[in-house]
Design a protein around this motif. Sequence first.
Motif, PDB file in Angstrom:
ATOM      1  N   SER A 135       0.856  -1.165   0.049  1.00 44.11           N
ATOM      2  CA  SER A 135      -0.127  -0.003  -0.101  1.00 44.11           C
ATOM      3  C   SER A 135       0.771   1.250   0.048  1.00 44.11           C
ATOM      4  O   SER A 135       0.353   2.320  -0.084  1.00 44.11           O
ATOM      5  N   LEU A 136       2.035   1.095   0.235  1.00 42.76           N
ATOM      6  CA  LEU A 136       3.120   2.054   0.281  1.00 42.76           C
ATOM      7  C   LEU A 136       3.171   2.772  -1.167  1.00 42.76           C
ATOM      8  O   LEU A 136       3.443   3.885  -1.334  1.00 42.76           O
ATOM      9  N   PHE A 137       2.862   2.018  -2.213  1.00 47.14           N
ATOM     10  CA  PHE A 137       2.964   2.506  -3.656  1.00 47.14           C
ATOM     11  C   PHE A 137       1.689   2.210  -4.219  1.00 47.14           C
ATOM     12  O   PHE A 137       0.875   1.204  -3.795  1.00 47.14           O
ATOM     13  N   PRO A 138       0.971   3.097  -4.820  1.00 47.84           N
ATOM     14  CA  PRO A 138       1.879   4.425  -5.383  1.00 47.84           C
ATOM     15  C   PRO A 138       1.782   5.654  -4.579  1.00 47.84           C
ATOM     16  O   PRO A 138       2.141   6.497  -5.373  1.00 47.84           O
ATOM     17  N   ARG A 139       1.382   5.405  -3.317  1.00 52.61           N
ATOM     18  CA  ARG A 139       1.558   6.883  -2.648  1.00 52.61           C
ATOM     19  C   ARG A 139       2.896   7.363  -2.447  1.00 52.61           C
ATOM     20  O   ARG A 139       2.887   8.472  -2.512  1.00 52.61           O
ATOM     21  N   THR A 140       3.963   6.748  -2.525  1.00 51.32           N
ATOM     22  CA  THR A 140       5.258   7.294  -2.571  1.00 51.32           C
ATOM     23  C   THR A 140       6.035   6.455  -3.630  1.00 51.32           C
ATOM     24  O   THR A 140       5.676   5.470  -4.130  1.00 51.32           O
ATOM     25  N   PRO A 141       7.274   7.268  -3.847  1.00 50.73           N
ATOM     26  CA  PRO A 141       8.096   6.664  -4.765  1.00 50.73           C
ATOM     27  C   PRO A 141       8.833   5.441  -4.211  1.00 50.73           C
ATOM     28  O   PRO A 141       8.978   5.298  -3.261  1.00 50.73           O
ATOM     29  N   VAL A 142       8.988   4.596  -5.162  1.00 51.54           N
ATOM     30  CA  VAL A 142       9.903   3.289  -4.874  1.00 51.54           C
ATOM     31  C   VAL A 142      11.116   3.665  -4.533  1.00 51.54           C
ATOM     32  O   VAL A 142      12.008   4.266  -5.370  1.00 51.54           O
ATOM     33  N   PRO A 143      11.573   3.485  -3.286  1.00 51.91           N
ATOM     34  CA  PRO A 143      13.315   3.726  -2.855  1.00 51.91           C
ATOM     35  C   PRO A 143      14.094   3.096  -3.992  1.00 51.91           C
ATOM     36  O   PRO A 143      14.087   2.184  -4.242  1.00 51.91           O
ATOM     37  N   ARG A 144      14.989   3.749  -4.431  1.00 54.54           N
ATOM     38  CA  ARG A 144      16.051   3.392  -5.222  1.00 54.54           C
ATOM     39  C   ARG A 144      16.739   2.040  -4.873  1.00 54.54           C
ATOM     40  O   ARG A 144      16.953   1.137  -5.702  1.00 54.54           O
ATOM     41  N   GLU A 145      17.007   1.931  -3.626  1.00 61.31           N
ATOM     42  CA  GLU A 145      17.662   0.452  -3.083  1.00 61.31           C
ATOM     43  C   GLU A 145      16.721  -0.376  -3.106  1.00 61.31           C
ATOM     44  O   GLU A 145      17.149  -1.506  -3.377  1.00 61.31           O
ATOM     45  N   LEU A 146      15.371  -0.190  -2.763  1.00 64.76           N
ATOM     46  CA  LEU A 146      14.662  -1.325  -2.957  1.00 64.76           C
ATOM     47  C   LEU A 146      14.372  -2.033  -4.437  1.00 64.76           C
ATOM     48  O   LEU A 146      14.480  -3.076  -4.797  1.00 64.76           O
ATOM     49  N   ALA A 147      14.372  -1.013  -5.224  1.00 63.72           N
ATOM     50  CA  ALA A 147      14.261  -1.233  -7.061  1.00 63.72           C
ATOM     51  C   ALA A 147      15.500  -2.043  -7.257  1.00 63.72           C
ATOM     52  O   ALA A 147      15.585  -2.946  -7.929  1.00 63.72           O
ATOM     53  N   GLU A 148      16.718  -1.342  -6.785  1.00 65.20           N
ATOM     54  CA  GLU A 148      17.896  -2.159  -7.056  1.00 65.20           C
ATOM     55  C   GLU A 148      18.028  -3.548  -6.696  1.00 65.20           C
ATOM     56  O   GLU A 148      18.444  -4.751  -7.272  1.00 65.20           O
ATOM     57  N   ALA A 149      17.566  -3.781  -5.318  1.00 65.00           N
ATOM     58  CA  ALA A 149      17.556  -5.057  -4.738  1.00 65.00           C
ATOM     59  C   ALA A 149      16.794  -6.017  -5.426  1.00 65.00           C
ATOM     60  O   ALA A 149      17.064  -7.112  -5.756  1.00 65.00           O
ATOM     61  N   ALA A 150      15.383  -5.595  -5.871  1.00 68.23           N
ATOM     62  CA  ALA A 150      14.257  -6.357  -6.415  1.00 68.23           C
ATOM     63  C   ALA A 150      14.816  -6.751  -7.760  1.00 68.23           C
ATOM     64  O   ALA A 150      14.398  -7.756  -8.506  1.00 68.23           O
ATOM     65  N   LEU A 151      15.776  -5.895  -8.466  1.00 72.23           N
ATOM     66  CA  LEU A 151      16.149  -6.169  -9.773  1.00 72.23           C
ATOM     67  C   LEU A 151      17.328  -7.527  -9.794  1.00 72.23           C
ATOM     68  O   LEU A 151      17.406  -8.097 -11.059  1.00 72.23           O
ATOM     69  N   VAL A 152      17.910  -7.467  -8.732  1.00 71.16           N
ATOM     70  CA  VAL A 152      19.133  -8.567  -8.801  1.00 71.16           C
ATOM     71  C   VAL A 152      18.631 -10.028  -9.371  1.00 71.16           C
ATOM     72  O   VAL A 152      19.612 -10.480 -10.156  1.00 71.16           O
TER      73      VAL A 152
END
Length: 333
Positions: free
Chosen positions: A92-109
């Motif tokens: 529920s944090l998204f889309p109310r707030t941007p996705v933190p860069r570190e979270l997106a980078e970790a999810a990408l691995v």
Amino acid sequence: MSPSSADSTAPAGPGSAAHVVAIFVYDGVTLLDVAGPAEVFKEANRFGADYRIVLLSATGENVTSNLGFGVTVEGSVCSVPAPDTYLVPGSSLFPRTPVPRELAEAALVPTARAGRVASICTGAFILAAAGLLDGKRATTHWKAAHELAHRCPTCRVEPDAIYVRDGTTYTSAGVTAGIDLALALVEEDHGPDLTRDVARSLVVYLQRSGGQSQFSAPLQGPPPRSPALRTITDLVTANPEARHSLGDLAKHLNVSTRQLTRLFHDELSTTPSRYVEDIRFDLARAFLDQGHTATQAATLAGFPSYEALRRVFARKLSISPAAYQRRFSTARR
């Protein structure tokens, strides 16, 4: 939730390698987005599949779900060499707030090594932040679809789909659509017979079509503001199989057909005839799910003929009523 509960799956058979389903979790993750698909894969193991469910976080540390429950993980995103299926649940944090860069980078691995990548609900925002939806078709919860399209302008967002596949990337709509997507993935792996057994065991649809609407026509958008138009929509919804021509509906309110058409356009962004058609379409799908023939469903839902129903199915779902029933109806003995 812990690996012991999520990973309560059958052991790999002799000489075989389990199909690894890696699920990325993080603080605030929607617990049902994790548990729903995991339950489908776990249940599939009871009927001969061989899935191993692994919960991963960015650093390998345990996380806290949206309900405040702790989620115990098995390792970090770097700990699984090559997951066969990689799921990214929403929050529920998204889309109310941007996705933190570190979270997106970790999810990408894990994506570079995964056989297929899928998001549940607003997990699509994490995939988008990681650049995985650029130039692709995708969906998410209908309330968040506009924001996803804004954040990922090169992505073609389909707001009224249960799930969307683009190559080896899958995205799904809100919450329970993750179960539909998981069933679709099981069917890809093991075919419709095993999937039907899983659906029957879980008491859910065999699977809803990926193109099926996320919600019934009466629930789309806000209710009419004017009492007059609310009277008409309630009348159609309560008795969709009755005669509802434009003239009949206008006479019911003692207004002109032009005025009624303007009311529908201004408040519901549709026409009276299309609204009636949408209600009848949902009803016909329900009759098909209950086991009625396509001809019976057309009659019971108020369509003038089977051919009229067939044309609506072709336009909305790109399949015939009979094909819909064979593939997407409730599993029955």
